[in-house]
Design a protein around this motif. Structure first.
Motif, PDB file in Angstrom:
ATOM      1  N   LEU A  61       0.736  -1.461  -0.272  1.00  0.00           N
ATOM      2  CA  LEU A  61      -0.170   0.389   0.149  1.00  0.00           C
ATOM      3  C   LEU A  61       0.968   0.996  -0.019  1.00  0.00           C
ATOM      4  O   LEU A  61       0.669   1.970  -0.363  1.00  0.00           O
ATOM      5  CB  LEU A  61      -0.526   0.084   1.742  1.00  0.00           C
ATOM      6  CG  LEU A  61      -1.409   0.482   2.054  1.00  0.00           C
ATOM      7  CD1 LEU A  61      -2.347   1.634   0.068  1.00  0.00           C
ATOM      8  CD2 LEU A  61      -2.135   0.940   2.695  1.00  0.00           C
ATOM      9  N   ARG A  62       1.998   1.110   0.856  1.00  0.00           N
ATOM     10  CA  ARG A  62       2.722   2.625   0.982  1.00  0.00           C
ATOM     11  C   ARG A  62       3.573   2.819  -0.574  1.00  0.00           C
ATOM     12  O   ARG A  62       3.459   3.271  -0.554  1.00  0.00           O
ATOM     13  CB  ARG A  62       3.781   1.826   1.753  1.00  0.00           C
ATOM     14  CG  ARG A  62       4.501   3.451   2.922  1.00  0.00           C
ATOM     15  CD  ARG A  62       5.317   3.225   3.618  1.00  0.00           C
ATOM     16  NE  ARG A  62       4.860   2.970   5.316  1.00  0.00           N
ATOM     17  CZ  ARG A  62       4.521   1.930   5.754  1.00  0.00           C
ATOM     18  NH1 ARG A  62       5.485   0.279   5.333  1.00  0.00           N
ATOM     19  NH2 ARG A  62       3.485   1.265   7.190  1.00  0.00           N
ATOM     20  N   GLU A  63       4.258   1.576  -1.044  1.00  0.00           N
ATOM     21  CA  GLU A  63       4.836   2.000  -2.510  1.00  0.00           C
ATOM     22  C   GLU A  63       3.042   2.060  -3.441  1.00  0.00           C
ATOM     23  O   GLU A  63       4.285   3.024  -3.937  1.00  0.00           O
ATOM     24  CB  GLU A  63       5.143   0.288  -2.387  1.00  0.00           C
ATOM     25  CG  GLU A  63       6.429   0.812  -3.883  1.00  0.00           C
ATOM     26  CD  GLU A  63       6.324  -0.914  -3.755  1.00  0.00           C
ATOM     27  OE1 GLU A  63       6.036  -1.664  -5.424  1.00  0.00           O
ATOM     28  OE2 GLU A  63       6.739  -1.428  -3.795  1.00  0.00           O
ATOM     29  N   ARG A  64       2.714   2.209  -3.156  1.00  0.00           N
ATOM     30  CA  ARG A  64       1.304   2.234  -4.108  1.00  0.00           C
ATOM     31  C   ARG A  64       1.437   4.103  -3.877  1.00  0.00           C
ATOM     32  O   ARG A  64       0.714   4.686  -5.824  1.00  0.00           O
ATOM     33  CB  ARG A  64       0.668   1.345  -3.914  1.00  0.00           C
ATOM     34  CG  ARG A  64       0.684   0.210  -4.984  1.00  0.00           C
ATOM     35  CD  ARG A  64       0.154  -0.159  -6.346  1.00  0.00           C
ATOM     36  NE  ARG A  64       1.245  -1.402  -7.066  1.00  0.00           N
ATOM     37  CZ  ARG A  64       1.586  -1.103  -7.613  1.00  0.00           C
ATOM     38  NH1 ARG A  64       2.190  -0.321  -8.325  1.00  0.00           N
ATOM     39  NH2 ARG A  64       2.588  -1.960  -8.350  1.00  0.00           N
ATOM     40  N   LEU A  65       0.671   4.396  -2.580  1.00  0.00           N
ATOM     41  CA  LEU A  65       0.503   5.838  -2.171  1.00  0.00           C
ATOM     42  C   LEU A  65       2.031   6.847  -3.115  1.00  0.00           C
ATOM     43  O   LEU A  65       1.433   7.720  -3.289  1.00  0.00           O
ATOM     44  CB  LEU A  65       0.340   5.898  -1.269  1.00  0.00           C
ATOM     45  CG  LEU A  65      -1.086   5.413  -0.830  1.00  0.00           C
ATOM     46  CD1 LEU A  65      -0.848   4.876   1.214  1.00  0.00           C
ATOM     47  CD2 LEU A  65      -2.579   5.695  -1.268  1.00  0.00           C
TER      48      LEU A  65
END
Lengths: 540, 540
Positions: free
Chosen positions: B513-517
């Motif tokens: 999630l962090r990476e995508r955000l």
């Protein structure tokens, strides 16, 4: 022994033969959901948007001619369901809308998701709107709602149920539905019937126009008998008023759809409209809608439609089956048997591509109606609606369902309701791509319950009806060949459907379409076929 | 020289600085669409559902504090837009709803897509509802609609425009908007202000509660100054009433959100509610909402909210900036400087999995609010809404937008409007999976216009709020651990988004999630991240 009023409410529903509650619930519906945990005689059908909640209930009522229940949540849920409630109203569909409201104190304080005039929102779409005032009153109020929904002319009814009342225990007995069921059909006055019979007997070139009411009240057989006895041709009612077919399209006396330019209409000396609207106008007519000089008999269950726009020679109010049977018994046989001219529908032209190279909607509809012969069709396609109406096989009143409401997306939920109501029929919905974006949440319910409806989406990537309006307007758009507000290209509708768990496939040739339609007939799950059509064809 | 009234109408819009017309048109809007062909000063923003038409206009008005235009089609289009119009109303958003109606004769004949009581549908959601009676009257009627929408307290206004009138040519001059713009702000009476100032001066433990109105009218700086001058802590208003932040969450005087159990609230001898609702109740309160014994000052632009539920010691009606500035000038400095206690928000706990192994919504929100720091957030998540409100950085009144309407799906369109209104800000919408199914058509407009909003959908595959309600109800559902009406698993939301042309990706770990955000922050197109969260967590 006190019982939860929610449980008593379910008893009332059962007493009216309701087996499904359609809902997209919120917290105000907790008591009813909770009561459902320990019952297996009423089934919860979850929906993910109130547009679907209402249209699936409407579809079920249309197919079964029985009442249905749409349980909506608060003011936001009600407003989301209104456009399809309008559709139900136009079809005289007995949809009982139960509307969970916040607790009484929250309502009076103007709290979260409350409205100070809830009844104003729904008033013009229902026969009765009432908010229960006590817990003890709920069973009777809902019982009366069913009674009112079913009393002819039938139609939707609304009952508001406050959370604090719905969560109470009550001692009240369950009202016995039997005493509230009665034969509310009426027949026209003998004098009016006699006047109609005389006009028909005296007419030399009468034409019968079969309206949507005939299928709803089971009067098609009677009309077939009347038409055969008198040797009179029959037309379907004008497309804008048609909710379902009122006469078998494969009957030799069937002569197509009412338009003022129809040769039989132009030549008629008497038009007998039976359960039809006269008319549900789309725009100001450019030609007279009734032939000058012809006499007019107009009958409808609902007096609001009779002599509402066009004056009549005889108006008849009452149940269409009763009145057609009365005419059968009173109109004398013609002195000389009439010779109904043979009907030759416009021949289907060979498929061609449009200037831009795309499939013509008419050709797609030809393939769809041919491949899906025998399948009950639900139509919700704006541009292709006219040709679909002409081409769809309609042997019974349950072969073709459409809405005259203009509420886009109605057909996606309605098809599910029709299928639930006619489990032994195959059901397909014929949709436009604009329509699709209004009805998408229906795919969730289709997938979740595995309701094997075939969705066919004609994707012309356009609001073609808007393009057609711009063309009629004849201004800058025509001169510059620019069509603002019409281009809705982009979505891959098949992929979106697959994302919902309804396998979708996109096709762009008639051969592929035919193959997919044939395959769809053998499936035991819902499916969607997206067929790309010409974006340069704004329709007729 | 006669001109098309549609063209004059566009002049009126321009005179009020309107640059966008949001619409999902039908044939009744042809004249306006046609007029747009030869103008480049007003831009048509096509939407594919009226829920989006209204929410995108609302988002634009919230972000710019300027009027916006939602052009709806007929009765069905109006009803489809109502739930989001309710949202606009609650936020005092000056959305001018133009509603194309069928030609006058079709209306009077009850034809296709007409309603006999159109104004009943919209009445409770607008400040004024009027249907133009003549073509010459349209420019003035619309001009007055803008005037009324902007007059404080601002809000939506409805004008019905019949097709036959809208297609005419007129000689009328364009009303000059300037004469209809005026400073409609009011200040409370000097006596009321003096009474408030005295209460504040006399209080020993006062608390300021900052409402949504402060951001709307640009009063946050004034409140910061008042808070600093007096040394008084500030809370955000109760979550159910909050539309946007009224005080910077990074200011040392900020102490969290109003709840009756807040230590500062419990200890307060005076509560000063500024532009807040008191309260927008979700359900009957189990504890007193105001601490017994504390005095209450309540100010609001809209007198309907003052002393509506709870009695006040001083009520103040008027513009929040004017009245806070007046208090700044009149309330004496405290005799002894107050020592505002330090605020230590509940520490974020380390991420854990739920019993069922899923991501906790709170942990997801932590990652989202951390990764999207500096991004304007639009919240439309039911279960995760509370924690989102606590964790989202809100340095200005334009950092966080939410609706108190309960209209699911509002945020998907509103985020697009916010982005159009603040082109230099990054904008993300934080949504629930139930919400997603109500707002999907917004993806079409996002893709078509390439509006680079980041959609984050927390997919717990549940109507968790319904589950929580069943848990509170404490009946069969709890005893049998069955939760009817809650399970909405199934859709692959990321795939559906991709089908619309908004690339979607599903993630199920906080790291992904962090990476995508992080990646989303660098994109110049809309995107959607679907994060799977625990379905066994019904939230607080």
């Amino acid at each position: 022994m006190p019982r939860p009023v929610a449980d008593v409410l379910l008893d009332v529903l059962r007493a009216w033969d309701v087996r499904h509650i359609f809902t997209c619930p919120g917290s105000t519906e907790a008591a009813v959901l909770d009561a459902l945990v320990v019952r297996d005689d009423v089934e919860l059908v979850l929906t993910t948007h109130e547009g679907v909640t209402v249209s699936i209930a409407d579809g079920l009522s249309r197919a079964t001619r029985l009442p249905s229940v749409a349980y909506l949540h608060a003011n936001v849920g009600l407003t989301n369901g209104l456009s399809n409630l309008y559709a139900a109203q136009l079809a005289y569909s007995p949809v009982v809308v139960l509307n969970g409201l916040k607790a009484s104190s929250i309502q009076s304080r103007g709290g979260f998701t409350t409205g100070r005039r809830m009844r104003d929102l729904v008033h013009q779409y229902v026969k009765s709107d009432w908010q229960s005032l006590t817990a003890e009153g709920i069973p009777e109020d809902v019982n009366r709602a069913f009674r009112t929904a079913l009393t002819e002319p039938a139609g939707p009814v609304w009952v508001g149920l406050s959370q604090d009342l719905a969560e109470q225990q009550i001692e009240a007995a369950v009202p016995l539905a039997d005493g509230y069921r009665f034969d509310s059909r009426t027949a026209p006055s003998p004098a009016a019937l006699a006047a109609a019979a005389k006009l028909i007997a005296d007419a030399r070139r009468p034409v019968l126009v079969a309206g949507s009411e005939l299928a709803r009240v089971g009067a098609i057989d009677a009309l077939v008998a009347l038409s055969e006895k008198l040797g009179v041709p029959v037309l379907h009612e004008d497309r804008r008023g048609l909710e379902r077919p009122g006469f078998p399209t494969d009957h030799p006396n069937f002569h197509g759809q009412y338009i003022p330019q129809h040769p039989l209409v132009r030549d008629a000396d008497l038009l007998v409209f039976l359960g039809a609207r006269l008319f549900n106008e789309f725009e100001q007519a450019r030609v007279p809608q009734l032939p000058p000089g012809a006499r007019v008999i107009h009958s409808h269950t609902d007096p609001q439609h009779v002599a509402a726009i066009h004056g009549v020679d005889v108006g008849l109010v009452g149940d269409q089956r009763l009145l057609i049977e009365a005419l059968l018994n009173t109109v004398p046989l013609p002195v000389e048997p009439r010779d109904v001219p043979a009907y030759s529908p416009e021949p289907r032209s060979a498929p061609t591509r449009t200037v831009g190279g795309g499939l013509r909607p008419a050709d797609v509809v030809d393939v769809v109606t041919e491949a899906l012969r025998g399948v009950a069709l639900v139509g919700d396609a704006t541009t292709a609606g006219g040709v679909l109406q002409q081409r769809a096989e309609q042997r019974t009143g349950d072969d073709y369902f459409v809405s005259t409401s203009g509420s886009l997306g109605w057909g996606m939920g309605a098809a599910l309701g029709v299928k639930l109501g006619m489990p032994h029929r195959q059901v397909a919905a014929i949709l436009g791509d604009g329509v699709f974006q209004f009805g998408m949440p229906a795919l969730w319910t289709a997938a979740r319950r595995n309701i094997p409806v075939t969705y066919v989406v004609l994707n012309n990537e356009r609001y073609a009806a808007v393009g057609a309006a711009l063309r009629r307007f004849g201004g800058h758009a025509v001169r510059q060949n620019q069509w603002p507000g019409t281009d809705i290209a982009g979505p891959n509708i098949a992929d979106i459907s697959t994302g919902f768990g309804v396998p979708g496939q996109r096709v762009d040739s008639l051969a592929d379409l035919r193959e997919r339609l044939d395959a769809a007939r053998r499936l035991d799950h819902p499916t969607l076929i997206e067929v790309m059509t010409a974006s340069d064809d704004f329709g007729p």
